[in-house]
Design a protein around this motif. Structure first.
Motif, PDB file in Angstrom:
ATOM      1  N   TYR A 187      14.501   0.562  17.981  1.00 19.87           N
ATOM      2  CA  TYR A 187      14.799  -0.055  16.698  1.00 19.87           C
ATOM      3  C   TYR A 187      15.518  -1.378  16.964  1.00 19.87           C
TER       4      TYR A 187
ATOM      5  N   ILE B 282      17.717  -1.100  10.340  1.00 22.47           N
ATOM      6  CA  ILE B 282      17.350  -0.971  11.751  1.00 22.47           C
ATOM      7  C   ILE B 282      16.026  -0.241  11.953  1.00 22.47           C
ATOM      8  N   THR B 283      15.859   0.929  11.354  1.00 18.85           N
ATOM      9  CA  THR B 283      14.671   1.733  11.646  1.00 18.85           C
ATOM     10  C   THR B 283      13.393   1.124  11.087  1.00 18.85           C
ATOM     11  N   SER B 284      13.510   0.106  10.234  1.00 15.25           N
ATOM     12  CA  SER B 284      12.325  -0.538   9.662  1.00 15.25           C
ATOM     13  C   SER B 284      11.704  -1.561  10.611  1.00 15.25           C
ATOM     14  N   HIS B 285      12.399  -1.883  11.688  1.00 13.48           N
ATOM     15  CA  HIS B 285      11.922  -2.935  12.585  1.00 13.48           C
ATOM     16  C   HIS B 285      11.811  -2.355  13.992  1.00 13.48           C
ATOM     17  N   GLN B 286      10.623  -1.847  14.281  1.00 18.97           N
ATOM     18  CA  GLN B 286      10.402  -1.084  15.496  1.00 18.97           C
ATOM     19  C   GLN B 286       9.563  -1.863  16.505  1.00 18.97           C
TER      20      GLN B 286
ATOM     21  N   ALA C 203      15.244   5.054  20.125  1.00 21.56           N
ATOM     22  CA  ALA C 203      14.878   6.140  19.219  1.00 21.56           C
ATOM     23  C   ALA C 203      14.872   7.473  19.961  1.00 21.56           C
TER      24      ALA C 203
ATOM     25  N   THR D 251       9.939   4.546  21.339  1.00 21.86           N
ATOM     26  CA  THR D 251      10.173   3.536  20.317  1.00 21.86           C
ATOM     27  C   THR D 251      11.598   3.024  20.391  1.00 21.86           C
TER      28      THR D 251
END
Length: 258
Positions: free
Chosen positions: A220, A176-180, A236, A218
């Motif tokens: 996610y 999840i956190t890799s696609h912002q 976020a 941001t």
């Protein structure tokens, strides 16, 4: 002899429910979403909180995980009156990366379709109101994640299952956190539901249940709806303001994210 009988009973429960815990008194029928005071459920869980539960779909006979909508108690998420779920079954083994039960059946409110509902370990979010209503389906539909957008060439937020080596499940992002994405100037009105037709069959979205307006920050990304017009994302901690009632996920208009 008594001890052996208890062991046999415990083994039967494990075989039936898939987890070595006591059997819960889960019943079927027509349920309202309990108030925050009545449910006793605290804020902060991914799939449920005070006065709300999240919904997901079925893949291969078990809940899959991505949130596809919400059911709310009166006044939460701008619900006018309590949302309801007609429950026909429960899934009590671990699924969707969590060890929590799910209720399966027809979800009313502004989702209006069959789904699995996240529950706490005692199903306190659901308040029984009587026998089943007449509904068009009783079992959550079996889908792959390709019900969501997977045209990565057209939109970088859509996952085609091939462009990112460790993201093979077309339609959703697992890391999840890799696609912002970033909230644009003017902010986003974030909703809890876009309707089951928009989720399952790529129909027109019917946005409802305003969760809140987010000014900046941001998100996610979990997935983008099939028509590439709504993004299901996690807010976020740098975003402002945060969602109320422990809600972490919502539908953001694609046009308000960059």
């Amino acid at each position: 002899m008594f001890g052996r009988t208890r062991l046999v009973l415990l083994a039967a429960l494990v075989a039936l429910f898939g987890i070595a815990t006591p059997a819960y008194a889960f019943s079927t029928g027509y349920f309202a979403i309990a108030s925050s005071a009545a449910s006793g459920v605290s804020a902060g869980h991914t799939g449920y909180g005070p006065g709300w539960v999240a919904l997901t779909f079925d893949t291969g006979g078990q809940p899959h995980g991505p949130i596809v909508g919400y059911l709310f108690h009166d006044g939460v998420g701008q619900a006018v009156g309590n949302d309801h779920m007609d429950v026909y079954s429960y899934y009590t083994a671990g699924a969707a990366s969590v060890n929590t039960p799910f209720a399966g059946g027809y979800a009313y409110g502004h989702f209006n379709g069959c789904a699995w509902s996240y529950l706490d370990m005692n199903a306190y979010e659901l308040y029984p109101e009587g026998a089943h209503h007449s509904v068009p389906c009783t079992t959550p539909p079996n889908h792959t994640t390709k019900i969501f957008c997977y045209d990565h060439a057209a939109d970088r937020l859509c996952n085609d299952g091939t462009s990112v080596s460790d993201e093979p499940e077309a339609g959703v992002w697992k890391n999840i956190t890799s696609h912002q994405a970033t909230i644009k100037a003017g902010g986003c009105d974030v909703v809890g539901n876009i309707g089951s037709a928009a989720i399952y069959s790529g129909g027109a979205a019917a946005p409802a249940n305003l969760i809140g307006h987010v000014d900046s920050g941001t998100v996610y990304v979990r997935y983008v709806s099939k028509r590439d017009d709504w993004v299901m994302a996690n807010l976020a901690t740098n975003a402002s303001p945060q969602f109320p009632a422990g809600i972490q996920w919502g539908f953001f208009p694609r046009t308000c994210l960059s």
